[in-house]
Write an enzyme that holds these catalytic residues in place. Structure first.
Site, short mmCIF file in Angstrom:
data_model
loop_
_atom_site.label_atom_id
_atom_site.label_comp_id
_atom_site.label_asym_id
_atom_site.label_seq_id
_atom_site.Cartn_x
_atom_site.Cartn_y
_atom_site.Cartn_z
N GLY A 240 18.39 5.87 5.76
CA GLY A 240 19.33 5.68 4.65
C GLY A 240 19.08 6.79 3.64
O GLY A 240 18.82 7.94 4.01
N ARG A 241 19.12 6.41 2.37
CA ARG A 241 18.96 7.42 1.32
C ARG A 241 17.56 8.05 1.36
O ARG A 241 17.41 9.27 1.39
CB ARG A 241 19.21 6.78 -0.06
CG ARG A 241 20.66 6.46 -0.33
CD ARG A 241 20.78 5.64 -1.60
NE ARG A 241 20.22 4.33 -1.43
CZ ARG A 241 20.91 3.18 -1.41
NH1 ARG A 241 22.21 3.22 -1.61
NH2 ARG A 241 20.32 2.04 -1.23
N ILE A 242 16.51 7.21 1.38
CA ILE A 242 15.14 7.75 1.38
C ILE A 242 14.85 8.39 2.73
O ILE A 242 14.27 9.49 2.81
CB ILE A 242 14.13 6.63 1.06
CG1 ILE A 242 14.37 6.11 -0.36
CG2 ILE A 242 12.70 7.12 1.22
CD1 ILE A 242 13.60 4.84 -0.72
N HIS B 116 1.10 1.45 -3.69
CA HIS B 116 2.55 1.35 -3.94
C HIS B 116 2.98 2.38 -5.00
O HIS B 116 3.42 2.01 -6.10
CB HIS B 116 2.91 -0.07 -4.37
CG HIS B 116 4.37 -0.39 -4.16
ND1 HIS B 116 4.81 -1.64 -3.81
CD2 HIS B 116 5.49 0.38 -4.23
CE1 HIS B 116 6.14 -1.64 -3.70
NE2 HIS B 116 6.56 -0.40 -3.95
N GLY C 244 5.20 4.95 -4.26
CA GLY C 244 6.35 5.71 -3.73
C GLY C 244 7.19 6.41 -4.78
O GLY C 244 7.43 7.61 -4.68
N GLU D 34 0.08 -7.70 -0.78
CA GLU D 34 -0.15 -6.55 -1.65
C GLU D 34 -0.60 -7.02 -3.02
O GLU D 34 0.16 -7.75 -3.67
CB GLU D 34 1.17 -5.75 -1.76
CG GLU D 34 1.01 -4.42 -2.46
CD GLU D 34 2.28 -3.61 -2.38
OE1 GLU D 34 2.64 -3.15 -1.28
OE2 GLU D 34 2.94 -3.45 -3.41
N ALA E 263 8.12 1.62 3.10
CA ALA E 263 9.21 0.65 2.89
C ALA E 263 8.67 -0.55 2.12
O ALA E 263 8.56 -0.51 0.89
CB ALA E 263 9.80 0.25 4.23
N ARG E 264 8.31 -1.59 2.85
CA ARG E 264 7.68 -2.78 2.25
C ARG E 264 6.61 -3.27 3.22
O ARG E 264 6.79 -3.18 4.45
CB ARG E 264 8.71 -3.89 2.04
CG ARG E 264 9.63 -3.70 0.86
CD ARG E 264 8.93 -3.92 -0.49
NE ARG E 264 9.84 -3.78 -1.61
CZ ARG E 264 10.03 -2.68 -2.32
NH1 ARG E 264 9.35 -1.57 -2.02
NH2 ARG E 264 10.86 -2.66 -3.34
N ARG F 265 20.60 0.24 12.54
CA ARG F 265 21.35 -0.72 13.38
C ARG F 265 22.54 -0.03 14.03
O ARG F 265 22.97 -0.42 15.10
CB ARG F 265 21.78 -1.92 12.54
CG ARG F 265 20.60 -2.83 12.22
CD ARG F 265 20.97 -3.84 11.18
NE ARG F 265 21.33 -3.19 9.91
CZ ARG F 265 21.64 -3.85 8.80
NH1 ARG F 265 21.63 -5.16 8.79
NH2 ARG F 265 21.95 -3.20 7.69
#
Ligand code: NAP
Length: 316
Positions: A152-154, A282, A284, A263, A233-234, A174
Site C-alpha cells: 500500500g502506501r508504506i 515502535h 516507525g 507490546e 506493521a503491527r 489481496r
C-alpha cells in the site's frame, strides 16, 4: 456576557506538547478515565493518541460525540464498525508517515543483515582488540529479492527504497495493483511464492482479522534459511511463539521488528535474548517532521469533525 464554553474533547494522556499546543484554549481536554467512568457525557470529540482501545461500550458513554480523531494511520485499536454504527467519522493520518516508516523498515533490514547492533556492542566492548576480516560477517542487501506483504502506501515507499538498492521486488496484496509505476518492476505473487523466493520479507499490512498471525509456523517454514523477516506493521501479524522458536533454532537468518505482540514484550521474554533479532520500540513514524505532520492532520480532522464537515482523512 461570559464566553461560550470550549468544546469538550476526551484524550488519552500524556499528550505531547506539540498536540497540547494545538488544542490549548480551543478545547476543554478531559482525561480518558472520565469517559471510562461515564463522566464525560458532554464530550463532543475523542482524540486517540497512544492506541487505547475504543469500542461500542466506551462510545455509549459518550452520547454527544461528533468525531473520533486518531493520531496515526493504523486504527486496529478502534472498532470501526461500532463507530460507523453510531455515525461517527474516524479520522486517521495516512500518507504523511509513509517515508519515515519505510525508512525505519530499511534501517531495521540493514541492521539485521549487517549485524549492526551486535557490531555496535562489540565495537564499544572490551573484546575489540584488533580488526579481523573474519568476524561478524552478515548478508548482502543490494541485489537481493524483497517480498512486501501489503504493498500500500508504506509498502510502496519500501519498494522505492529497494529499487535504489538494486533489489528485485515481489509483493502480495489481496489483489494486484494496477497503478504501480512501471519503473518499479514489482511482481505480484501469492503469499506462498513470496515467502519461498524472498531474501527479505517485509510486512506492511494493516492489522485485521485476516492478517492476525498471517505469519506463523507454517509460513516461516516456507522462508529461506537465509531470509530476514521485517515487521513494521503491527505485532499480531506475526505469531510471536512461532517466531521465537524459529529464531532460537536459527531456522531463518534474522528478524527485525518495530512492533511485537504483546507490546512491549515481557522483559524476560525469550525472543529478547535471541542474538538474531533486531528490535525497536515502535519507532516507525517517530521523526520530528513526521510527528508534526501527524499532529497537524489529526488535529485538523478533529476540527473538521467538530464542525460537522467531512474529515480530510477518514478510516471508516
Ligand atoms: P495501506 O495503504 O492501506 O496499505 C495496506 C496494504 O495491505 C494494501 O495494499 C492492501 O492491499 C494490503 N492488504 C490488506 N489486507 C491484506 C491481506 N489480508 N492480505 C494481503 N494484503 C493485504 O496502509 P498503509 O498506510 O501503508 O499502512 C499499513 C499499516 O502499517 C497500518 O495499518 C499500520 O498498522 C502500520 N503502520 C505501522 C507504523 C509503525 O510505527 N511501525 C507506522 C505507520 C503504519 P489489498 O487491499 O489489495 O489487499
Amino acid at each position: 456576557m461570559s464566553p461560550a464554553p470550549l468544546p469538550a474533547v476526551v484524550a488519552d494522556d500524556p499528550l505531547p506538547e506539540l498536540v497540547l499546543g494545538m488544542l490549548r484554549n480551543r478545547v476543554d481536554c478531559l482525561p480518558w478515565q472520565a469517559a471510562v467512568d461515564g463522566e464525560a457525557e458532554h464530550a463532543v470529540g475523542l482524540y486517540v493518541y497512544g492506541h487505547p482501545p475504543v469500542d461500542g461500550e466506551l462510545l455509549d458513554r459518550l452520547p454527544n460525540l461528533r468525531v473520533i480523531s486518531n493520531h496515526g494511520v493504523g486504527v486496529d485499536h478502534i472498532v470501526l464498525a461500532d463507530a460507523t454504527a453510531r455515525r461517527l467519522p474516524v479520522g486517521n493520518t495516512p500518507g504523511v508517515l509513509d517515508g519515515a516508516t519505510a525508512d525505519m523498515g530499511f534501517a531495521l533490514l540493514l541492521a539485521a543483515a549487517r549485524k549492526l547492533i551486535v557490531g555496535d556492542h562489540f565495537a564499544r566492548g572490551p573484546d575489540f582488540g584488533s580488526y579481523d576480516p573474519g568476524y561478524l560477517l552478515g548478508r548482502e542487501v543490494h541485489g537481493q529479492t524483497i517480498g512486501i506483504v501489503g504493498l500500500g502506501r508504506i509498502g510502496l515507499e519500501v519498494a522505492r527504497r529497494a529499487h535504489g538498492f538494486n533489489i528485485s521486488v515481489l509483493y502480495h496484496n489481496r489483489r494486484p495493483r494496477t497503478d504501480l509505476p512501471e519503473s518499479l518492476q514489482a511482481e505480484y505473487v501469492s503469499l506462498e511464492q513470496l515467502l519461498r523466493r524472498s531474501d527479505f520479507v517485509v510486512l506492511t499490512v494493516p492489522l485485521t482479522a485476516e492478517t492476525t498471525r498471517l505469519i506463523g509456523r507454517d509460513q516461516i517454514e516456507l522462508m529461506k534459511p537465509s531470509a530476514i523477516l521485517v515487521n513494521i506493521a503491527r505485532g499480531p501479524v506475526v505469531d510471536t511463539d512461532a517466531l521465537t522458536a524459529a529464531l532460537r533454532r536459527q531456522q531463518i537468518y534474522a528478524a527485525a521488528l518495530d512492533v511485537t505482540d504483546p507490546e512491549p514484550l515481557p522483559r524476560d521474554h525469550p525472543l529478547l535474548s535471541c542474538e538474531n533479532l533486531v528490535i525497536a520500540p515502535h519507532l516507525g513514524s517517530a521523526t520530528e517532521q513526521t510527528r508534526r505532520a501527524m499532529a497537524e492532520l489529526s488535529v485538523e480532522n478533529l476540527w473538521l469533525g467538530l464542525a460537522g464537515k467531512p474529515l480530510r482523512c477518514q478510516a471508516n
